[in-house]
Design a protein around this motif. Structure first.
Motif, mmCIF file in Angstrom:
data_model
loop_
_atom_site.group_PDB
_atom_site.id
_atom_site.type_symbol
_atom_site.label_atom_id
_atom_site.label_comp_id
_atom_site.label_asym_id
_atom_site.label_seq_id
_atom_site.Cartn_x
_atom_site.Cartn_y
_atom_site.Cartn_z
ATOM 1 N N ILE A 1 0.802 -1.220 0.000
ATOM 2 C CA ILE A 1 0.000 0.000 0.000
ATOM 3 C C ILE A 1 0.839 1.275 0.000
ATOM 4 N N GLY A 2 2.162 1.152 -0.009
ATOM 5 C CA GLY A 2 3.009 2.339 0.037
ATOM 6 C C GLY A 2 2.785 3.280 -1.129
ATOM 7 N N GLY A 3 2.461 2.726 -2.293
ATOM 8 C CA GLY A 3 2.244 3.559 -3.463
ATOM 9 C C GLY A 3 1.039 4.472 -3.357
ATOM 10 N N LEU A 4 0.208 4.271 -2.335
ATOM 11 C CA LEU A 4 -0.905 5.198 -2.120
ATOM 12 C C LEU A 4 -0.402 6.606 -1.834
ATOM 13 N N THR A 5 0.807 6.738 -1.278
ATOM 14 C CA THR A 5 1.371 8.071 -1.057
ATOM 15 C C THR A 5 1.629 8.765 -2.389
ATOM 16 N N VAL A 6 2.009 7.989 -3.400
ATOM 17 C CA VAL A 6 2.224 8.533 -4.747
ATOM 18 C C VAL A 6 0.884 8.799 -5.430
ATOM 19 N N LEU A 7 -0.050 7.883 -5.281
ATOM 20 C CA LEU A 7 -1.391 8.080 -5.852
ATOM 21 C C LEU A 7 -2.011 9.379 -5.349
ATOM 22 N N ARG A 8 -1.864 9.652 -4.077
ATOM 23 C CA ARG A 8 -2.440 10.865 -3.490
ATOM 24 C C ARG A 8 -1.891 12.106 -4.180
ATOM 25 N N GLU A 9 -0.581 12.168 -4.395
ATOM 26 C CA GLU A 9 0.032 13.316 -5.067
ATOM 27 C C GLU A 9 -0.349 13.362 -6.546
ATOM 28 N N ALA A 10 -0.388 12.198 -7.193
ATOM 29 C CA ALA A 10 -0.700 12.151 -8.626
ATOM 30 C C ALA A 10 -2.115 12.644 -8.900
ATOM 31 N N ASP B 1 -11.467 4.774 -10.603
ATOM 32 C CA ASP B 1 -10.164 4.271 -10.186
ATOM 33 C C ASP B 1 -10.307 2.909 -9.500
ATOM 34 N N LEU B 2 -9.404 2.002 -9.860
ATOM 35 C CA LEU B 2 -9.451 0.638 -9.344
ATOM 36 C C LEU B 2 -8.233 0.324 -8.491
ATOM 37 N N PRO C 1 -9.637 -7.265 5.548
ATOM 38 C CA PRO C 1 -10.742 -6.294 5.457
ATOM 39 C C PRO C 1 -10.296 -4.856 5.706
ATOM 40 N N GLU C 2 -9.358 -4.668 6.644
ATOM 41 C CA GLU C 2 -8.921 -3.303 6.944
ATOM 42 C C GLU C 2 -8.157 -2.690 5.778
ATOM 43 N N ILE C 3 -7.444 -3.510 4.991
ATOM 44 C CA ILE C 3 -6.751 -3.005 3.809
ATOM 45 C C ILE C 3 -7.762 -2.649 2.723
ATOM 46 N N ALA C 4 -8.782 -3.495 2.557
ATOM 47 C CA ALA C 4 -9.837 -3.186 1.577
ATOM 48 C C ALA C 4 -10.535 -1.881 1.936
ATOM 49 N N ARG C 5 -10.792 -1.672 3.226
ATOM 50 C CA ARG C 5 -11.435 -0.414 3.657
ATOM 51 C C ARG C 5 -10.524 0.775 3.400
ATOM 52 N N LEU C 6 -9.227 0.586 3.606
ATOM 53 C CA LEU C 6 -8.278 1.666 3.351
ATOM 54 C C LEU C 6 -8.314 2.068 1.884
ATOM 55 N N MET C 7 -8.327 1.090 1.004
ATOM 56 C CA MET C 7 -8.396 1.375 -0.426
ATOM 57 C C MET C 7 -9.670 2.140 -0.765
ATOM 58 N N GLN C 8 -10.771 1.713 -0.196
ATOM 59 C CA GLN C 8 -12.034 2.404 -0.434
ATOM 60 C C GLN C 8 -11.979 3.825 0.099
ATOM 61 N N GLY C 9 -11.264 4.023 1.222
ATOM 62 C CA GLY C 9 -11.095 5.360 1.761
ATOM 63 C C GLY C 9 -10.302 6.270 0.842
ATOM 64 N N GLY D 1 -10.794 6.165 -2.275
ATOM 65 C CA GLY D 1 -11.638 6.325 -3.440
ATOM 66 C C GLY D 1 -11.413 5.293 -4.518
ATOM 67 N N LEU D 2 -10.870 4.133 -4.144
ATOM 68 C CA LEU D 2 -10.593 3.074 -5.098
ATOM 69 C C LEU D 2 -11.624 1.963 -4.997
ATOM 70 N N ILE D 3 -12.063 1.463 -6.132
ATOM 71 C CA ILE D 3 -12.919 0.285 -6.163
ATOM 72 C C ILE D 3 -12.013 -0.931 -6.145
ATOM 73 N N VAL D 4 -12.202 -1.820 -5.177
ATOM 74 C CA VAL D 4 -11.351 -2.992 -5.042
ATOM 75 C C VAL D 4 -11.853 -4.084 -5.984
#
Length: 271
Positions: free
Chosen positions: A16-25, A241-242, A252-260, A262-265
């Motif tokens: 999930i580290g790349g979420l920091t890059v996704l946020r900026e992108a 976004d997927l 489940p907590e990782i899936a919720r994080l992704m949804q937070g 704005g990503l569809i898992v």
């Protein structure tokens, strides 16, 4: 420059580290659609022998690029890109790859004390690529390489709601802080995209103030430069976004994080 194509921006990481890059992108390219790939089936990469990991990444991208056909690929993982970046570009020359490497050059340019530390995974620390960056850009500095075996997993646990103690974190970052001839470390390079999730905790634990250098914005800026004026993949209610995991075994907590974020898992790739 690869042939221009429409399609989403693919952001790839071992977890999930790349979420920091996704946020900026997303902030820089709000009109773009993103597909986030988390290679959780192979996490953590630091446990893999180099040849096996390289073969795994080449085989995985063979499938991902065929399925997703992205406008460009962001490898939001220092370990993966320093190992496989050149091979990926050679094998898939029709695709633009934006890499993630330790931000040693900007750290060397900004340091006042001449003491910098590079906080990374053990795999990134031992990579020739990392040492070449130091030899190319930081010979006037004392650059300490600090390899943490556990921080990436600790960051995943923390950002998904788990408890991570100060004592455990301090044990991982303490070697970053050097005092020498009246000088102190003044910059710590966060050479893993997972680590910015813990940056506020690091600041509280630090024995003196340092600049924690987060490369996420620079990576996103480079992706925007690579994409240039290429048309964006239209975003609609059925084309959002997927997040795709390489294993269906997603907590489940990782899936919720992704949804937070704005990503569809979606289902696990190749599962």
């Amino acid at each position: 420059m690869a042939e221009a194509r429409e399609g989403p921006v693919l952001i790839f990481d071992s977890g999930i580290g790349g979420l920091t890059v996704l946020r900026e992108a997303r902030m820089l390219m709000p009109d773009r659609r993103f597909v986030y790939i988390a290679d959780n089936a192979a996490f953590p990469y630091g446990d893999w022998p180099e040849e096996a990991l390289l073969a795994h990444l080449l085989a995985l991208f063979e499938r991902l690029l065929d399925d997703i056909r992205p406008a460009c690929v962001v490898i939001a993982c220092n370990t993966a890109f320093t190992l496989a970046g050149a091979a990926l570009r050679a094998r898939f020359h029709e695709t633009d790859f934006v890499g993630t490497v330790p931000a040693i050059k900007p750290a060397a340019e900004r340091t006042a004390s001449g003491l910098i530390s590079v906080l990374a995974t053990p795999a990134t620390v031992k990579r020739d690529y990392t040492r070449t960056l130091i030899e190319s850009f930081a010979t006037h500095c004392h650059a300490r390489l600090v390899g943490s075996k556990y921080l990436a997993a600790l960051a995943e646990a923390y950002i998904s709601g788990g408890a991570v103690s100060d004592e455990v974190l301090w044990a991982e970052i303490a070697p970053c802080f050097v005092e020498e001839d009246g000088r102190r470390t003044d910059i710590v390079v966060l050479a893993c995209t997972h680590y910015p999730f813990l940056a506020n905790r690091f600041r509280k634990l630090a024995p003196w103030p340092v600049d924690w250098l987060n490369p996420a914005e620079a990576i996103a800026l480079q992706a925007r430069r690579v994409l240039g004026q290429r048309p964006a993949d239209a975003i609609g209610e059925t084309n959002r976004d997927l997040a795709i995991f390489t294993s269906r075994d997603v907590r489940p907590e990782i899936a919720r994080l992704m949804q937070g974020f704005g990503l569809i898992v979606a289902g696990g790739e190749g599962a």
